[in-house]
Design a protein around this motif. Structure first.
Motif, PDB file in Angstrom:
ATOM      1  N   PHE A 181       0.861  -1.187   0.000  1.00 38.81           N
ATOM      2  CA  PHE A 181       0.000   0.000   0.000  1.00 38.81           C
ATOM      3  C   PHE A 181       0.905   1.247   0.000  1.00 38.81           C
ATOM      4  CE2 PHE A 181       0.874  -1.438   4.246  1.00 38.81           C
ATOM      5  CZ  PHE A 181       1.185  -0.289   4.966  1.00 38.81           C
ATOM      6  N   VAL A 182       0.286   2.402  -0.217  1.00 39.66           N
ATOM      7  CA  VAL A 182       1.022   3.682  -0.283  1.00 39.66           C
ATOM      8  C   VAL A 182       0.413   4.628   0.725  1.00 39.66           C
ATOM      9  CG1 VAL A 182       1.657   5.650  -1.719  1.00 39.66           C
ATOM     10  CG2 VAL A 182       1.586   3.345  -2.718  1.00 39.66           C
ATOM     11  N   CYS A 183       1.275   5.213   1.555  1.00 35.17           N
ATOM     12  CA  CYS A 183       0.840   6.232   2.519  1.00 35.17           C
ATOM     13  C   CYS A 183       1.283   7.613   2.043  1.00 35.17           C
ATOM     14  CB  CYS A 183       1.437   5.961   3.892  1.00 35.17           C
ATOM     15  SG  CYS A 183       0.757   4.510   4.716  1.00 35.17           S
ATOM     16  N   ARG A 184       0.450   8.622   2.333  1.00 33.90           N
ATOM     17  CA  ARG A 184       0.771  10.019   2.006  1.00 33.90           C
ATOM     18  C   ARG A 184       1.092  10.764   3.308  1.00 33.90           C
ATOM     19  NH1 ARG A 184      -3.139  11.409  -1.527  1.00 33.90           N
ATOM     20  NH2 ARG A 184      -4.636  11.739   0.176  1.00 33.90           N
ATOM     21  N   LEU A 185       2.311  11.365   3.381  1.00 33.33           N
ATOM     22  CA  LEU A 185       2.768  12.045   4.584  1.00 33.33           C
ATOM     23  C   LEU A 185       2.946  13.539   4.310  1.00 33.33           C
ATOM     24  CD1 LEU A 185       4.431   9.152   4.186  1.00 33.33           C
ATOM     25  CD2 LEU A 185       5.350   9.796   6.415  1.00 33.33           C
ATOM     26  N   PRO A 186       2.752  14.373   5.304  1.00 33.59           N
ATOM     27  CA  PRO A 186       3.057  15.800   5.128  1.00 33.59           C
ATOM     28  C   PRO A 186       4.567  16.030   5.084  1.00 33.59           C
ATOM     29  CG  PRO A 186       2.400  15.371   7.387  1.00 33.59           C
ATOM     30  CD  PRO A 186       2.197  14.087   6.645  1.00 33.59           C
ATOM     31  N   LEU A 187       4.995  16.993   4.274  1.00 31.15           N
ATOM     32  CA  LEU A 187       6.425  17.313   4.118  1.00 31.15           C
ATOM     33  C   LEU A 187       6.704  18.638   4.810  1.00 31.15           C
ATOM     34  CD1 LEU A 187       9.203  16.708   2.874  1.00 31.15           C
ATOM     35  CD2 LEU A 187       8.422  17.880   0.793  1.00 31.15           C
ATOM     36  N   ARG A 188       7.524  18.627   5.839  1.00 37.66           N
ATOM     37  CA  ARG A 188       7.835  19.840   6.601  1.00 37.66           C
ATOM     38  C   ARG A 188       9.362  20.013   6.698  1.00 37.66           C
ATOM     39  NH1 ARG A 188       3.835  17.317   9.872  1.00 37.66           N
ATOM     40  NH2 ARG A 188       1.814  18.391   9.764  1.00 37.66           N
ATOM     41  N   ASP A 189       9.782  21.283   6.656  1.00 36.32           N
ATOM     42  CA  ASP A 189      11.200  21.644   6.782  1.00 36.32           C
ATOM     43  C   ASP A 189      12.098  20.798   5.882  1.00 36.32           C
ATOM     44  OD1 ASP A 189      10.485  23.528   8.673  1.00 36.32           O
ATOM     45  OD2 ASP A 189      10.761  22.143  10.343  1.00 36.32           O
ATOM     46  N   PRO A 190      11.777  20.746   4.600  1.00 35.34           N
ATOM     47  CA  PRO A 190      12.573  19.882   3.716  1.00 35.34           C
ATOM     48  C   PRO A 190      13.899  20.537   3.335  1.00 35.34           C
ATOM     49  CG  PRO A 190      10.915  21.014   2.434  1.00 35.34           C
ATOM     50  CD  PRO A 190      10.699  21.443   3.876  1.00 35.34           C
ATOM     51  N   CYS A 191      14.766  19.736   2.762  1.00 32.25           N
ATOM     52  CA  CYS A 191      16.047  20.203   2.219  1.00 32.25           C
ATOM     53  C   CYS A 191      16.016  20.097   0.703  1.00 32.25           C
ATOM     54  CB  CYS A 191      17.212  19.365   2.758  1.00 32.25           C
ATOM     55  SG  CYS A 191      17.543  19.581   4.524  1.00 32.25           S
ATOM     56  N   ASP A 192      16.728  21.014   0.059  1.00 30.32           N
ATOM     57  CA  ASP A 192      16.907  20.922  -1.385  1.00 30.32           C
ATOM     58  C   ASP A 192      17.903  19.806  -1.693  1.00 30.32           C
ATOM     59  OD1 ASP A 192      15.212  23.083  -2.007  1.00 30.32           O
ATOM     60  OD2 ASP A 192      16.813  24.514  -1.516  1.00 30.32           O
ATOM     61  N   PRO A 193      18.005  19.406  -2.955  1.00 25.55           N
ATOM     62  CA  PRO A 193      18.997  18.374  -3.282  1.00 25.55           C
ATOM     63  C   PRO A 193      20.396  18.798  -2.850  1.00 25.55           C
ATOM     64  CG  PRO A 193      17.472  18.681  -5.105  1.00 25.55           C
ATOM     65  CD  PRO A 193      17.168  19.768  -4.115  1.00 25.55           C
ATOM     66  N   LEU A 194      21.188  17.854  -2.445  1.00 25.80           N
ATOM     67  CA  LEU A 194      22.541  18.121  -1.971  1.00 25.80           C
ATOM     68  C   LEU A 194      23.419  18.532  -3.141  1.00 25.80           C
ATOM     69  CD1 LEU A 194      24.569  17.959   0.437  1.00 25.80           C
ATOM     70  CD2 LEU A 194      25.041  15.607  -0.308  1.00 25.80           C
ATOM     71  N   GLY A 195      24.031  19.704  -3.021  1.00 27.80           N
ATOM     72  CA  GLY A 195      24.946  20.148  -4.069  1.00 27.80           C
ATOM     73  C   GLY A 195      26.253  19.398  -3.972  1.00 27.80           C
ATOM     74  N   SER A 196      26.653  18.748  -5.035  1.00 35.12           N
ATOM     75  CA  SER A 196      27.873  17.950  -5.008  1.00 35.12           C
ATOM     76  C   SER A 196      28.505  17.946  -6.389  1.00 35.12           C
ATOM     77  CB  SER A 196      27.580  16.515  -4.547  1.00 35.12           C
ATOM     78  OG  SER A 196      26.659  15.894  -5.424  1.00 35.12           O
ATOM     79  N   ASP A 197      29.624  17.268  -6.489  1.00 37.88           N
ATOM     80  CA  ASP A 197      30.319  17.122  -7.756  1.00 37.88           C
ATOM     81  C   ASP A 197      29.393  16.420  -8.752  1.00 37.88           C
ATOM     82  OD1 ASP A 197      31.981  16.501  -9.870  1.00 37.88           O
ATOM     83  OD2 ASP A 197      33.694  16.035  -8.594  1.00 37.88           O
ATOM     84  N   PRO A 198      29.239  16.983  -9.974  1.00 38.42           N
ATOM     85  CA  PRO A 198      28.356  16.327 -10.958  1.00 38.42           C
ATOM     86  C   PRO A 198      28.747  14.887 -11.265  1.00 38.42           C
ATOM     87  CG  PRO A 198      28.954  18.541 -11.674  1.00 38.42           C
ATOM     88  CD  PRO A 198      29.803  18.244 -10.479  1.00 38.42           C
ATOM     89  N   SER A 199      30.031  14.588 -11.087  1.00 33.49           N
ATOM     90  CA  SER A 199      30.468  13.214 -11.365  1.00 33.49           C
ATOM     91  C   SER A 199      30.160  12.267 -10.212  1.00 33.49           C
ATOM     92  CB  SER A 199      31.986  13.201 -11.631  1.00 33.49           C
ATOM     93  OG  SER A 199      32.707  13.653 -10.490  1.00 33.49           O
ATOM     94  N   ALA A 200      29.714  12.796  -9.081  1.00 27.83           N
ATOM     95  CA  ALA A 200      29.423  11.952  -7.919  1.00 27.83           C
ATOM     96  C   ALA A 200      28.003  11.395  -8.012  1.00 27.83           C
ATOM     97  CB  ALA A 200      29.599  12.752  -6.632  1.00 27.83           C
ATOM     98  N   HIS A 201      27.829  10.239  -7.437  1.00 29.53           N
ATOM     99  CA  HIS A 201      26.517   9.586  -7.361  1.00 29.53           C
ATOM    100  C   HIS A 201      26.022   9.673  -5.920  1.00 29.53           C
ATOM    101  CE1 HIS A 201      23.219   6.855  -7.948  1.00 29.53           C
ATOM    102  NE2 HIS A 201      23.720   5.963  -7.088  1.00 29.53           N
ATOM    103  N   THR A 202      24.798  10.150  -5.742  1.00 30.04           N
ATOM    104  CA  THR A 202      24.253  10.362  -4.399  1.00 30.04           C
ATOM    105  C   THR A 202      23.047   9.460  -4.168  1.00 30.04           C
ATOM    106  OG1 THR A 202      24.960  12.684  -4.489  1.00 30.04           O
ATOM    107  CG2 THR A 202      23.383  12.089  -2.772  1.00 30.04           C
ATOM    108  N   LEU A 203      23.038   8.808  -3.025  1.00 28.14           N
ATOM    109  CA  LEU A 203      21.916   7.967  -2.603  1.00 28.14           C
ATOM    110  C   LEU A 203      21.221   8.641  -1.425  1.00 28.14           C
ATOM    111  CD1 LEU A 203      23.484   4.376  -2.702  1.00 28.14           C
ATOM    112  CD2 LEU A 203      22.026   5.475  -4.433  1.00 28.14           C
ATOM    113  N   TYR A 204      19.897   8.848  -1.572  1.00 30.72           N
ATOM    114  CA  TYR A 204      19.104   9.458  -0.503  1.00 30.72           C
ATOM    115  C   TYR A 204      18.230   8.378   0.136  1.00 30.72           C
ATOM    116  CZ  TYR A 204      20.302  13.898  -2.772  1.00 30.72           C
ATOM    117  OH  TYR A 204      20.962  14.967  -3.312  1.00 30.72           O
ATOM    118  N   SER A 205      18.179   8.371   1.453  1.00 35.31           N
ATOM    119  CA  SER A 205      17.320   7.397   2.146  1.00 35.31           C
ATOM    120  C   SER A 205      16.826   8.001   3.448  1.00 35.31           C
ATOM    121  CB  SER A 205      18.077   6.095   2.416  1.00 35.31           C
ATOM    122  OG  SER A 205      19.207   6.332   3.225  1.00 35.31           O
TER     123      SER A 205
END
Length: 497
Positions: free
Chosen positions: A107-131
């Motif tokens: 199933f899928v739950c919908r949560l409110p989003l508060r105080d979020p962060c923008d994508p992490l600025g990093s080297d374009p050649s780097a690969h970023t995993l968000y969890s």
């Protein structure tokens, strides 16, 4: 910090109830997919227990989460009694009704989003995993909820290069405060990350490794000691490297108009304000902001240049004046439609005068300064826009208009010039060098003979004067009694003895 702890506890609670898999966030909502077999009522309770709600229907976020998945997922209840519910098939994206007490694959739950962060600025050649702290992977997200962990990988190493966590709308790099998730440390946190005795801290400062060279931020020498790349300096911990600021330590940019800009591991020499780079050199371009026509490189420097038919003014290097190489040239006029042509404001080059001819043409005609007979001392040659003074033979031109006599140097028979006159001083005059000792003796003897000769001449003249019998001239005595009355009839001359 309190907000960070609240967020961490909230997401930890989600982990306890089994949230997993994937999440997508955007706007003010997050959608999280749970892949666990439960009936409809259990799905409702799980979502509500985490201040979320079960997603009804199938919007674009749901289809993004279900892309590539198999099985069925709860959609919504058919009626309020919750006897019949709908499920969505992830494979063919169809909806079917079934009993609510049956199980679905997720199933899928919908949560409110508060105080979020923008994508992490990093080297374009780097690969970023968000969890999320729950372990759900964030995919295709524009924003990231508080507590999201970001791992960046720049190489094929199994260890990440950096680790960040979203807190209060900003990213904190590991190791952070030990109060939250052990500061991001893999093993333990004690102000900084620490590892068990059989391992060493990795160069990323939060992972633990068996290889001692993995602790080196840049490279490991043959003796096991860490070393840094060029432009970096090894820090006191013996593992990490810090950039060397060449600009403040060595001042390598010494060219005119150059300034030093420090970069990671290197530096750049750039041009200061009001300077532009030409052929690898910084050239002052401030003059170009004031040029009337154009600005070009002339002789290694920027200078104002003029359009065809004009030349740089000798009075102002930023201005352009008309150039005329004939007796008559067209005038430079400003056309004003509300004014008669003959009254248009026009300008002429220096040395020319404006003339309106044939009731239709403004002409600049050369001024013949030579006819004015007021510039040159001797002769005058008229030029277009100017004149030139000439001098007669025996004179030289000075100050462009004056003629002064040439200074003729006296020369002796040998052709050599006489020495220059010396300025007299208060000292007594000396005997000229050309007078020799013999000459002085000869002149002395000659002067003596002249004196002796003059003495004898005077003596002879004196003797001759003594032999002459010159009767004295005596005054005649007149007897007053002898005088007679003089009449008009008779004149008598008195006798003289």
């Amino acid at each position: 910090m309190m907000r960070f702890l609240v967020c961490a506890l909230f997401l930890c609670k989600q982990a306890e109830i089994g949230f997993a898999d994937q999440m997508i966030c955007g706007g003010d909502k997050c959608y999280q997919l749970h892949q666990e077999a439960v009936d409809y009522r259990d799905a409702l309770m799980i979502c509500r227990g985490s201040a979320a709600e079960l997603v009804t229907g199938s919007g674009p976020e749901v289809w993004t989460l279900l892309d590539g998945k198999n099985g069925s997922y709860w959609s919504d209840a058919v009626d309020a009694s919750m006897d019949m519910c709908r499920r969505v098939d992830a494979t063919d994206k169809t909806t079917a009704e079934t009993r609510c007490d049956a199980e679905a694959d997720g199933f899928v739950c919908r949560l409110p989003l508060r105080d979020p962060c923008d994508p992490l600025g990093s080297d374009p050649s780097a690969h970023t995993l968000y969890s999320a702290l729950s372990g759900a992977e964030l995919i295709h997200s524009e924003l990231f909820p508080a507590g999201t962990t970001a791992l960046t990988f720049k190489s094929s190493s199994k260890y990440p290069d950096s680790k960040h966590i979203c807190a209060s709308k900003s990213w904190m790099r590991a190791p952070w405060s030990c109060e939250g998730e052990r500061g991001g440390c893999e093993h333990a946190c004690n102000g900084t990350c620490v590892c068990p005795p059989d391992k060493v801290l990795h160069r990323n400062r939060f992972s633990c490794t068996d290889d001692s060279c993995d602790r080196c931020e840049h490279r490991c020498e043959s003796d096991g000691k860490c070393a840094c790349k060029r432009g970096y300096r090894l820090q006191r911990d013996g593992t990490s490297c810090v950039d060397v600021d060449e600009c403040s330590e060595t001042s390598p940019c010494t060219g005119d108009g150059e300034r030093c800009v420090n970069t990671q591991g290197a530096y750049e020499c750039t041009c200061m304000e009001d300077f532009d780079e030409y052929d690898g050199k910084c050239v002052n371009n401030s003059i170009c902001f004031h040029c009337e026509h154009q600005c070009e490189m002339v002789g290694g420097v920027l200078a104002c240049v003029c359009d065809k038919g004009f030349e740089v003014s000798p009075k102002d290097p930023h201005k352009c004046e008309m150039r005329c190489t004939a007796r008559d040239c067209p005038a430079r006029c400003t056309r004003l439609p509300d004014m008669d042509e003959k009254d248009w404001p026009c300008t002429c080059p220096q040395g020319y005068i404006l003339d309106y001819r044939n009731h239709s043409q403004h002409i600049c005609t050369d001024i013949d300064e030579c006819h004015m007979d007021m510039y040159c001392d001797h002769m005058c040659e008229n030029l277009f826009g100017s004149y030139r003074c000439l001098c007669e033979e025996g004179f030289q031109l000075v100050a462009l208009t004056k003629c002064v006599p040439l200074k003729m140097d006296d020369e002796d028979g040998s052709g050599s010039k006489n020495p220059p006159l010396e300025v007299p001083t208060a000292q007594p005059a000396l005997v000229p060098s050309y007078i020799k000792t013999g000459s002085i003796l000869g002149l002395t003897l000659f002067s003596g003979l002249c004196v002796v000769l003059l003495f004898f001449v005077v003596r002879q003249l004196a003797k001759r004067c003594d032999t002459l019998d010159i009767p004295p001239v005596k005054r005649t005595e007149v007897d007053v009694d002898y005088l007679q009355q003089v009449t008009t009839d008779t004149y008598k001359m008195l006798p003289v003895d």
